[in-house]
Each structure stands twice: as structure tokens, then as C-alpha cells.
Design an enzyme around this catalytic site. Sequence first.
Site, PDB file in Angstrom:
ATOM      1  N   ASP A  65       0.870  -1.281   0.013  1.00  0.00           N
ATOM      2  CA  ASP A  65       0.123   0.044  -0.060  1.00  0.00           C
ATOM      3  C   ASP A  65       0.681   1.149  -0.042  1.00  0.00           C
ATOM      4  OD1 ASP A  65      -1.907  -1.821  -0.012  1.00  0.00           O
ATOM      5  OD2 ASP A  65      -2.664  -1.255   2.240  1.00  0.00           O
ATOM      6  N   ASP A 117     -12.340  -3.512   6.908  1.00  0.00           N
ATOM      7  CA  ASP A 117     -12.004  -1.873   6.914  1.00  0.00           C
ATOM      8  C   ASP A 117     -12.419  -1.243   5.499  1.00  0.00           C
ATOM      9  OD1 ASP A 117     -10.178  -3.232   4.956  1.00  0.00           O
ATOM     10  OD2 ASP A 117      -8.256  -2.763   6.290  1.00  0.00           O
ATOM     11  N   ASN A 138      -6.676 -11.598   8.754  1.00  0.00           N
ATOM     12  CA  ASN A 138      -6.581 -10.212   9.106  1.00  0.00           C
ATOM     13  C   ASN A 138      -8.071  -9.903   9.561  1.00  0.00           C
ATOM     14  OD1 ASN A 138      -6.157  -7.694   9.180  1.00  0.00           O
ATOM     15  ND2 ASN A 138      -6.217  -7.139   7.006  1.00  0.00           N
TER      16      ASN A 138
END
Length: 654
Positions: free
Chosen positions: A305, A423, A451
Site C-alpha cells: 500500500d 476496513d 486479518n
Amino acid sequence: MLLLIAVAALAVALVVTGWLVVSRERSGGHGTGKIEIPSIFPIPQHLQAGVGDPVPLNGHVYIVASPGTDQASITALQDLVTGAGGTAEAVTAMNSAAAGSSAVFLGTASDPTVSPVLKELGKESAADNQNAVSRAEGYAIATGKTSGIPTAVLAGTDADGVFHAVQTARQLLKDGAMAAARVSDWPLMETRGVIEGFYGTPWSHQARLDVLKFAGRQKMNTYIYSPKDDPQLREKWRALYSNEDLKELQELVDTATANHIRFTYALSPGIDSCYSSEADLNFAVAKLESLYSIGVRSFVIPLDDIATKVQCAEDLKEFGAGQANLAKAQASFLNDVNDRFISAKADIQPLQTVPTFYNGSASNAYKKELGRALNPGIVVQWTGEDVVSHRISADSAETARRTYGSPGSPRDLVIWDNYPVNDFSQDHLFMAPVIGRDSELYKSVRGLVTNPMIEPYLSFPAIFNYADLSWNGPAYDPGKSMDAALKQVSGPDPEVLAAVKAFVDLNQDWQDDELTPSAPELRRDIEQFWSDYDAGRSPSGGLKARAELLQRLPELLPKMAVPGFAADATHWATAAANYGRGVEEALIMLDAAKRGNSPAVAEARRNLQAALAAADAKTQPTLELGVVTPVLGDSELKTFLERALNTVAQSKLS
């Protein structure tokens, strides 16, 4: 043939309810007795009925453990005995036994105190036991009698295996006694755990402690500290922690160690580092050294990212532009960290990284150069074919190993699995069982880490699933694993369990995956209602009962064994309760319409609309998106309420 089918069906039913019935020949007797063994999660490689009777733990219990036996395992076993109503006496050898007492021998299989007891009690499964205790984290359990008293032996390959044996013993406990059983077990994956790797509000310190304890009980061994919105990991990656912050991290490390979890620290310098800079290398090494000083022995350098091209002027000068040269620059930096820090320590795990191109098994210029230039001992974390992968196959993982490796030397991979992370959709919860992961992945990858969601306690059921999947993939059954998980987090109250299942049912839909349809149980009740209603029959009552249960969620969820679940679920549970009220009012309205009671129809309509408005309220806070409306089973609930309103509107009472 019909009899065989019936017996098979009964066996399946017993397994589903959480107990495995095993027939065996009773020692010294005639005929066949039935021994009940609870279902163990993660599912062991070998589980059989033992010889003799259960081993009571609700009286005086000797815990026989040699000096040097893992203290966390001793403590966990003592807690188990105390919880069963017994009194634990720790001794280093069994010299004489008081009448009416029991004994549990605890330690490694090579321990001279434990070894002969395992050999004696486990002689019927000696080959399986030897296989188990020759593998990392393996263990064997056997029960019987020694010194004339009921005895269990919990033997591990190593300290991890000893601890895992105690977690299995915990599940063998029923009515104050440990079931007579023989267990030979070991994990199929080396790395099994949780990565706190999402964007959004990081978990609280207490939540992290609770996740570590929960993961340890499920025989996981890894926690990766990588919250994306912790500035100390990314924006301020060069800054050393304050003494106060280090003290808090120290508690996490110590709790992880006590639960046989590797605390793994993830430093993300790629946001603004110069890979060719000696100063940035020194900053990174100093940061990692500070974590090493408090006991961290496992590290990741994530480079995900971030910009997908070389940015720093010095790097452009040294390595050049383009994606291949980005990989070359990153490999140089990672190799330097490995040489300067990892290789200099004797007690440290291999360095891991998350590449900038971290998904997909197909090669490209970046991956090809990274595979060529990166030290072959550095492990790559990979998310599957997509960032959020609905399916992960062993074939895909094998291809990725070659893609991120070099010719003739495939790369070790750990799957960073982006489920049930939310998220990217913070108004949703993803609580369906873990599906679409190849049962043979253990043959292709070093490990698998989940995750989870921003809501840590709501992630416990999925963490439970991943523990099962990574320990023994071929035996993993999503439905059975989720049922066991929900029972564990709910506690013994059947009414609370029903509420938890109703809540979870509303939060199944994972990005319109056909394997996780939205609210399947609610949908069944709605379909049955309309079938009855349209046929002029009295409704079966299932939908009414579900509506009443949804309204009680805010009351029932706080009674769970895991209280944090209710706190995490607050706004979704409130929305569900409002929907439940709306459904109940819709049923009243439809019934009143059939009876021609216009005032009752009008009142119920007003109440329904008020409930729907309350359910649509923005109540769930987020870090970056402000306050959002909790979404749960909306397509089913709203469709039902709209149909009810339309049905009445089209009647003569409209």
C-alpha cells in the site's frame, strides 16, 4: 444396508452436537461399552477412546512435572483443575499417592518422568504417539491408571506441544473429569495466527491481550502487530518508542509468550524511506533493536500500500526507474536489514516482508526481480489471487511460490488472508464461516494468518475457524467449526446461544459470495411466512419468534462468556432489535388487515415505520468515515417490510 445408513446418520448427528461416541471393549469385561469423547477443535490428527474410566479432576490432583517444565503449561493445567472443582498439588515425582486422588503427568516426551508413563498408558497407540512427539508442536495424551490411581499423561514434543496438550485436555473435561482418550496430534502448518493489519481504529490494549489468550487456547502460534493506522509503524516509523509505550508492548510480548504465541512486529518504512540510504537503514535497525530488547523475536517489513514506483532521488540514481528497479531497491534494503539485524541474532525467526505487489500468482517485472534479488531465506506474505481473495487454492499458492522465488528455489509463503477484515466496508460485519480455502494449502505454504475485523471480539469465531483450518486443513468443516466457535463464545446458556446465532445469521453476506448468502435462517423464516400467508394458512410462528429474539439481542448478548462481543456488537444489535420490532409490527399489521381492523393497521404501520427509521440511524463511529449506519441482513429485512407495507396498501384498508 438400511441399518448401516441409520447408524452412520446417528454418528454424524452425535458429532454435530459436539460429542463423538466411540465403542470399545471394556478392559477385563465382556461386551461393548460406549465411551463419549467430546469433539476437539482444532480437530486432532488421531483421537480415540481410551482404556478405563474418565480421570477425575474435581478432587485432589497431583500435577507431576519435572523441574524446567514449561511454567505456562503448569499454570494452565492448575487453572483447569481448579475450574473443575479440584485441588492441584504440583510435584516433581510421583512417590506415593493418597487414596481417592488422581494424577496428571505433564512435560515433554523425552522427560524421564513423563516418558515411561506415556509408554505405559499409550501402548495401544504407540506408533501414532511417536509420530506426534517427533514433530514440532506435537503432543500425545493417554489415560489409565498408575500407582493405583486414575492418571492422564500430557506429553509434548517441545514446550509448545506441552501447552497444546493442556488445551486439548481442557476440551476433554466434562462433569469434573477428563474423558478416557488417546490423542496423537500435531499441526500441519508451521505458522498459524492473527495479523492486526487493517485500516481504521486499532484494537485497544485489552483487546489485544484477550485475542492473544483466545488464540493460544486454539493452538495458534502467531500474532502480527501491524495496525495500519498506528503512526509508529508507518508515518513515524523512524521514531523510537517512549518508555511508556515500550512497557505496554512488553505486556503484549509477555502475554503472547505465556500463551505460546510469537509476537511479530511489523515495521512499514516504505511510505517515505530511501532504500539506498544508510541513515534509513540505521533507523530501521535501531527500531527493531528496541523491540528485540523487550523480547520480540519475529519481524516483518511490510512494503504494501505504497507508491508502485521508485520515488527517492537517491534510489533513482542508484537503481533506476521502473517496477523491476523498485523490487531491486527494496530487495537491497531488506537484505541489508537481514544481514545487519536478523542474521546477527541466534534466537530470531526468519525475516518476512509484504511485497508492494502482494497478490496474484502471475509473474511481472517486479516479482521476477524481487525473486531474483531477495535473500532466499526471507519469507513473503501473500494475499492470494486478489487483495481480498474469495478462493485460495494450493495450485495458486504453488505458482506464487515460484513467482516470488528464483529458478529452482521457490519462495516460502505465509498467506495474509483478508477475511473477515471489514476496513473496506466498515458498516458491515463478516461473520460467515471461513470458506473457499484449499484443504491442502499446508503442502504449499509455510502458514496462514487471518486479518480480522476492526471489531476484535466479533472476530473470535473466524479466528477459531482459522485455527482449525491451519492446524488440520483436511479435517476442517466450516459449519461444525463455526458451531463450536459460537458455543464457546456464547457460554452455557442456550437462550444466549440462540441470540448469538440469530445475530451471526444477519451478518453472513461477504461481498455477495454464493457460499455466504445473506441471512439464510431469516430468509427461510420469511419465505415460510409468505408461503403460509399467501395460502391463507396460519403462519408457522418461526418469523414471529425470530423477531422477538432479535428484539432481545441488546439484553442477551451481554450475558455471553465473551462480554467484549456484545460491546463490539452494540450498534448492530440495536439496529437488529429495531428491525425485529419492525417485523413484529408488520405481522400485527398484516393480521389486522386480514381481520379488517383499520385502526390497528394504522397504528402498526406507524410503529413499523418508526422502527425502520430507527434501524436506519447512523450510530456506528469509524475513524475516517464519520458515523455510519450499521448494515445487517438489510436486503431480507427491508424487502420483507416493504412487501408487508405494499400488501396492506393494496388492500381495501389502504
